[in-house]
Motif scaffolding. Structure first.
Motif, PDB file in Angstrom:
ATOM      1  N   ARG A 117       0.830  -1.215   0.000  1.00  0.00           N
ATOM      2  CA  ARG A 117       0.000   0.000   0.000  1.00  0.00           C
ATOM      3  C   ARG A 117       0.859   1.258   0.000  1.00  0.00           C
ATOM      4  NH1 ARG A 117      -3.021  -0.639   5.434  1.00  0.00           N
ATOM      5  NH2 ARG A 117      -0.882  -1.276   5.953  1.00  0.00           N
ATOM      6  N   VAL A 118       0.313   2.288  -0.653  1.00  0.00           N
ATOM      7  CA  VAL A 118       0.896   3.635  -0.623  1.00  0.00           C
ATOM      8  C   VAL A 118       0.010   4.480   0.288  1.00  0.00           C
ATOM      9  CG1 VAL A 118       1.390   5.695  -1.995  1.00  0.00           C
ATOM     10  CG2 VAL A 118       1.818   3.433  -2.983  1.00  0.00           C
ATOM     11  N   PRO A 119       0.544   5.145   1.301  1.00  0.00           N
ATOM     12  CA  PRO A 119       1.950   5.275   1.679  1.00  0.00           C
ATOM     13  C   PRO A 119       2.372   4.355   2.830  1.00  0.00           C
ATOM     14  CG  PRO A 119       0.717   6.940   2.835  1.00  0.00           C
ATOM     15  CD  PRO A 119      -0.289   6.119   2.049  1.00  0.00           C
ATOM     16  N   GLU A 120       1.445   3.509   3.308  1.00  0.00           N
ATOM     17  CA  GLU A 120       1.743   2.734   4.520  1.00  0.00           C
ATOM     18  C   GLU A 120       3.005   1.876   4.382  1.00  0.00           C
ATOM     19  OE1 GLU A 120      -2.580   3.748   4.598  1.00  0.00           O
ATOM     20  OE2 GLU A 120      -1.171   2.979   3.095  1.00  0.00           O
ATOM     21  N   ASP A 121       3.156   1.236   3.208  1.00  0.00           N
ATOM     22  CA  ASP A 121       4.329   0.382   2.988  1.00  0.00           C
ATOM     23  C   ASP A 121       5.445   1.133   2.242  1.00  0.00           C
ATOM     24  OD1 ASP A 121       3.189  -2.047   4.127  1.00  0.00           O
ATOM     25  OD2 ASP A 121       1.838  -1.991   2.402  1.00  0.00           O
ATOM     26  N   ILE A 122       5.057   1.822   1.190  1.00  0.00           N
ATOM     27  CA  ILE A 122       6.025   2.585   0.394  1.00  0.00           C
ATOM     28  C   ILE A 122       5.434   3.956   0.058  1.00  0.00           C
ATOM     29  CG2 ILE A 122       7.388   2.699  -1.734  1.00  0.00           C
ATOM     30  CD1 ILE A 122       7.310  -0.342  -1.872  1.00  0.00           C
ATOM     31  N   SER A 123       6.141   5.007   0.396  1.00  0.00           N
ATOM     32  CA  SER A 123       5.726   6.359   0.039  1.00  0.00           C
ATOM     33  C   SER A 123       6.239   6.694  -1.365  1.00  0.00           C
ATOM     34  CB  SER A 123       6.269   7.375   1.041  1.00  0.00           C
ATOM     35  OG  SER A 123       5.687   7.186   2.313  1.00  0.00           O
ATOM     36  N   LEU A 124       5.592   7.672  -2.009  1.00  0.00           N
ATOM     37  CA  LEU A 124       5.948   8.030  -3.386  1.00  0.00           C
ATOM     38  C   LEU A 124       5.986   9.545  -3.573  1.00  0.00           C
ATOM     39  CD1 LEU A 124       3.965   5.689  -5.826  1.00  0.00           C
ATOM     40  CD2 LEU A 124       6.442   6.006  -5.757  1.00  0.00           C
ATOM     41  N   ILE A 125       6.993  10.012  -4.331  1.00  0.00           N
ATOM     42  CA  ILE A 125       7.073  11.414  -4.743  1.00  0.00           C
ATOM     43  C   ILE A 125       7.393  11.448  -6.238  1.00  0.00           C
ATOM     44  CG2 ILE A 125       8.376  13.585  -4.551  1.00  0.00           C
ATOM     45  CD1 ILE A 125       8.954  12.902  -1.645  1.00  0.00           C
ATOM     46  N   GLY A 126       6.734  12.356  -6.963  1.00  0.00           N
ATOM     47  CA  GLY A 126       7.013  12.519  -8.390  1.00  0.00           C
ATOM     48  C   GLY A 126       7.303  13.970  -8.732  1.00  0.00           C
ATOM     49  N   PHE A 127       7.452  14.225 -10.023  1.00  0.00           N
ATOM     50  CA  PHE A 127       7.660  15.578 -10.540  1.00  0.00           C
ATOM     51  C   PHE A 127       6.787  15.770 -11.777  1.00  0.00           C
ATOM     52  CE2 PHE A 127      11.497  14.398  -8.341  1.00  0.00           C
ATOM     53  CZ  PHE A 127      11.909  15.551  -7.691  1.00  0.00           C
ATOM     54  N   GLY A 128       6.043  16.852 -11.805  1.00  0.00           N
ATOM     55  CA  GLY A 128       5.226  17.126 -12.985  1.00  0.00           C
ATOM     56  C   GLY A 128       3.882  17.749 -12.663  1.00  0.00           C
ATOM     57  N   GLY A 129       3.215  17.222 -11.662  1.00  0.00           N
ATOM     58  CA  GLY A 129       1.907  17.759 -11.309  1.00  0.00           C
ATOM     59  C   GLY A 129       0.824  17.376 -12.293  1.00  0.00           C
ATOM     60  N   TYR A 130       0.867  16.115 -12.781  1.00  0.00           N
ATOM     61  CA  TYR A 130      -0.160  15.641 -13.717  1.00  0.00           C
ATOM     62  C   TYR A 130      -1.530  15.667 -13.036  1.00  0.00           C
ATOM     63  CZ  TYR A 130       3.706  13.400 -16.318  1.00  0.00           C
ATOM     64  OH  TYR A 130       4.857  13.123 -17.012  1.00  0.00           O
ATOM     65  N   GLU A 131      -2.569  16.003 -13.804  1.00  0.00           N
ATOM     66  CA  GLU A 131      -3.925  15.986 -13.245  1.00  0.00           C
ATOM     67  C   GLU A 131      -4.323  14.582 -12.796  1.00  0.00           C
ATOM     68  OE1 GLU A 131      -3.049  17.745 -15.806  1.00  0.00           O
ATOM     69  OE2 GLU A 131      -3.817  19.777 -15.497  1.00  0.00           O
ATOM     70  N   VAL A 132      -3.892  13.552 -13.549  1.00  0.00           N
ATOM     71  CA  VAL A 132      -4.264  12.179 -13.211  1.00  0.00           C
ATOM     72  C   VAL A 132      -3.701  11.784 -11.848  1.00  0.00           C
ATOM     73  CG1 VAL A 132      -2.245  11.089 -14.329  1.00  0.00           C
ATOM     74  CG2 VAL A 132      -4.384   9.813 -14.119  1.00  0.00           C
ATOM     75  N   SER A 133      -2.628  12.452 -11.409  1.00  0.00           N
ATOM     76  CA  SER A 133      -2.036  12.142 -10.111  1.00  0.00           C
ATOM     77  C   SER A 133      -2.956  12.504  -8.960  1.00  0.00           C
ATOM     78  CB  SER A 133      -0.703  12.893  -9.951  1.00  0.00           C
ATOM     79  OG  SER A 133       0.186  12.551 -10.994  1.00  0.00           O
ATOM     80  N   GLU A 134      -3.927  13.381  -9.245  1.00  0.00           N
ATOM     81  CA  GLU A 134      -4.890  13.768  -8.214  1.00  0.00           C
ATOM     82  C   GLU A 134      -6.099  12.835  -8.195  1.00  0.00           C
ATOM     83  OE1 GLU A 134      -5.897  17.875  -8.639  1.00  0.00           O
ATOM     84  OE2 GLU A 134      -3.818  18.502  -8.916  1.00  0.00           O
ATOM     85  N   LEU A 135      -6.252  12.019  -9.255  1.00  0.00           N
ATOM     86  CA  LEU A 135      -7.418  11.140  -9.355  1.00  0.00           C
ATOM     87  C   LEU A 135      -7.209   9.818  -8.631  1.00  0.00           C
ATOM     88  CD1 LEU A 135      -8.350  11.704 -13.128  1.00  0.00           C
ATOM     89  CD2 LEU A 135      -9.318  12.826 -11.108  1.00  0.00           C
ATOM     90  N   ILE A 136      -5.935   9.430  -8.429  1.00  0.00           N
ATOM     91  CA  ILE A 136      -5.674   8.180  -7.722  1.00  0.00           C
ATOM     92  C   ILE A 136      -5.804   8.415  -6.219  1.00  0.00           C
ATOM     93  CG2 ILE A 136      -4.203   7.202  -9.512  1.00  0.00           C
ATOM     94  CD1 ILE A 136      -1.790   8.226  -8.025  1.00  0.00           C
ATOM     95  N   THR A 137      -5.982   7.329  -5.476  1.00  0.00           N
ATOM     96  CA  THR A 137      -6.124   7.435  -4.022  1.00  0.00           C
ATOM     97  C   THR A 137      -5.090   6.547  -3.343  1.00  0.00           C
ATOM     98  OG1 THR A 137      -8.499   7.820  -4.240  1.00  0.00           O
ATOM     99  CG2 THR A 137      -7.692   7.174  -2.076  1.00  0.00           C
ATOM    100  N   PRO A 138      -4.242   7.120  -2.485  1.00  0.00           N
ATOM    101  CA  PRO A 138      -4.133   8.556  -2.191  1.00  0.00           C
ATOM    102  C   PRO A 138      -3.480   9.301  -3.362  1.00  0.00           C
ATOM    103  CG  PRO A 138      -2.367   7.367  -1.101  1.00  0.00           C
ATOM    104  CD  PRO A 138      -3.238   6.321  -1.726  1.00  0.00           C
ATOM    105  N   SER A 139      -3.764  10.595  -3.463  1.00  0.00           N
ATOM    106  CA  SER A 139      -3.192  11.386  -4.550  1.00  0.00           C
ATOM    107  C   SER A 139      -1.679  11.508  -4.375  1.00  0.00           C
ATOM    108  CB  SER A 139      -3.837  12.772  -4.594  1.00  0.00           C
ATOM    109  OG  SER A 139      -3.647  13.442  -3.370  1.00  0.00           O
ATOM    110  N   LEU A 140      -0.993  11.731  -5.482  1.00  0.00           N
ATOM    111  CA  LEU A 140       0.463  11.716  -5.492  1.00  0.00           C
ATOM    112  C   LEU A 140       1.064  13.029  -4.997  1.00  0.00           C
ATOM    113  CD1 LEU A 140       3.075  10.182  -6.388  1.00  0.00           C
ATOM    114  CD2 LEU A 140       2.796  11.286  -8.624  1.00  0.00           C
TER     115      LEU A 140
END
Length: 337
Positions: free
Chosen positions: A261-284
């Motif tokens: 699971r994100v972020p309980e097991d592995i946290s994630l950070i990206g670069f770009g600010g894609y709109e689709v990144s806000e549609l996933i749960t949890p958002s990026l």
């Protein structure tokens, strides 16, 4: 006393520049101020007067701008190119776009093609600036603006990749992550592959993160999934910092496939600010550059170059963090419930 008649070729040789640069000087095109002054002094010393033919070497404006981009299907490229097109269209220009699919040789061929079309200006969204690029820009009679890569011998608009990378690494460290993977791209790409990577890694090292791993992929979703799938077989990071949102989303998919699971097991950070990144749960959690502003600046700068107006040689686009929900605060882990 009459001076010996000097030619444009001889002026160029004496000034140490290409003949096309002298031609741009006489036609009020873009020439660096230092070079312009050097040419002016040579002309005055020889009482040179250009012929009518030389003065009319510049063809009539075509009202077209050539744009060369490494891809058109990424979210960030789309925002940048849409913004450039909207700005130039409003100013009465038509855009011709070539997608090189990250092929540097195709970039070079595209510059030459646009020169043959006699477009008024060229915007190159570059993946790398090599010696051939530099030679083409130096010799071109057409103003060329570089976007996304720093060009010390010309005019460029860049994203603040190093500082954005540093901010991401610093955030990961401050959130208590001690086992971090940085997922980068090939160093041929100076901005993302070198500067962004450098910022992340220097921050992690300066904040004393004990376990720092690196893996490399390309910009594709499919290859990144394979790279991460293989990595997660033997490694258990608490944080993955991916060089782009697209790579982060590929990680998201593989983490889920593994039953984590994100972020309980592995946290994630990206670069770009894609709109689709806000549609996933949890958002990026992601670092977003102002691509719309970059597009307007690129449009305004290329038009200034065409007119011969002075411009800043390097313009830097800033960023902001979109916090999202994909980063766990590991400092709280283990506290009494």
């Amino acid at each position: 006393m009459k001076h010996k008649r000097i030619t444009m070729k001889e002026i160029a040789e004496e000034a140490g520049v290409a003949k096309s640069t002298v031609s741009r000087y006489f036609n009020d095109g873009y020439v660096k101020e230092e070079t312009r002054e050097k040419i002016r002094k040579i002309i005055e010393a020889h009482d040179y007067e250009p012929s009518a033919a030389a003065s009319n070497l510049k063809a009539k404006e075509t009202k077209t701008i050539g744009i060369i981009a490494p891809t058109i299907d990424s979210n960030t490229s789309s925002r940048l190119l849409t913004s450039i097109n909207a700005y130039l269209k409003e100013k009465g220009y038509t855009v011709i776009l070539i997608d090189t699919d990250h092929d540097i040789n195709d970039e070079i061929r595209s510059i030459q093609y646009f020169e043959s079309l006699r477009v008024d200006g060229i915007i190159l969204v570059a993946t790398n600036i090599n010696l051939i690029h530099q030679k083409l820009v130096h010799e071109s009679q057409i103003p060329i603006l570089i976007v996304a890569q720093h060009f010390k011998n010309g005019v460029s608009i860049i994203y603040d990749d190093y500082r954005a990378g540093y901010a991401a690494g610093e955030y990961a460290a401050k959130m208590g992550h001690e086992n971090v993977l940085f997922l980068g791209v090939n160093r041929v790409d100076e901005a993302v592959g070198v500067q962004r990577r450098k910022g992340v890694l220097e921050a992690l090292e300066e904040y004393g993160v004990p376990k720092i791993h690196m893996r490399e992929t390309d910009f594709s979703f499919s290859k990144t999934r394979k790279v991460i799938r293989h990595y997660l077989e033997d490694h258990h990071p608490t944080m993955i910092i991916a060089a782009t949102d697209n790579l982060a989303l590929a990680c998201y998919k593989e983490i889920a496939e593994k039953g984590l699971r994100v972020p309980e097991d592995i946290s994630l950070i990206g670069f770009g600010g894609y709109e689709v990144s806000e549609l996933i749960t949890p958002s990026l959690c992601t670092y977003r550059f102002d691509y719309e502003l970059a597009g307007k600046m690129a449009g305004a700068t290329i038009l200034s170059l065409i007119k011969g107006d002075p411009v800043a040689t390097t313009q830097v686009i800033g960023f902001r963090k979109i916090e999202g929900g994909s980063v766990q605060d590991r400092r709280k882990k283990g506290e009494a419930k």
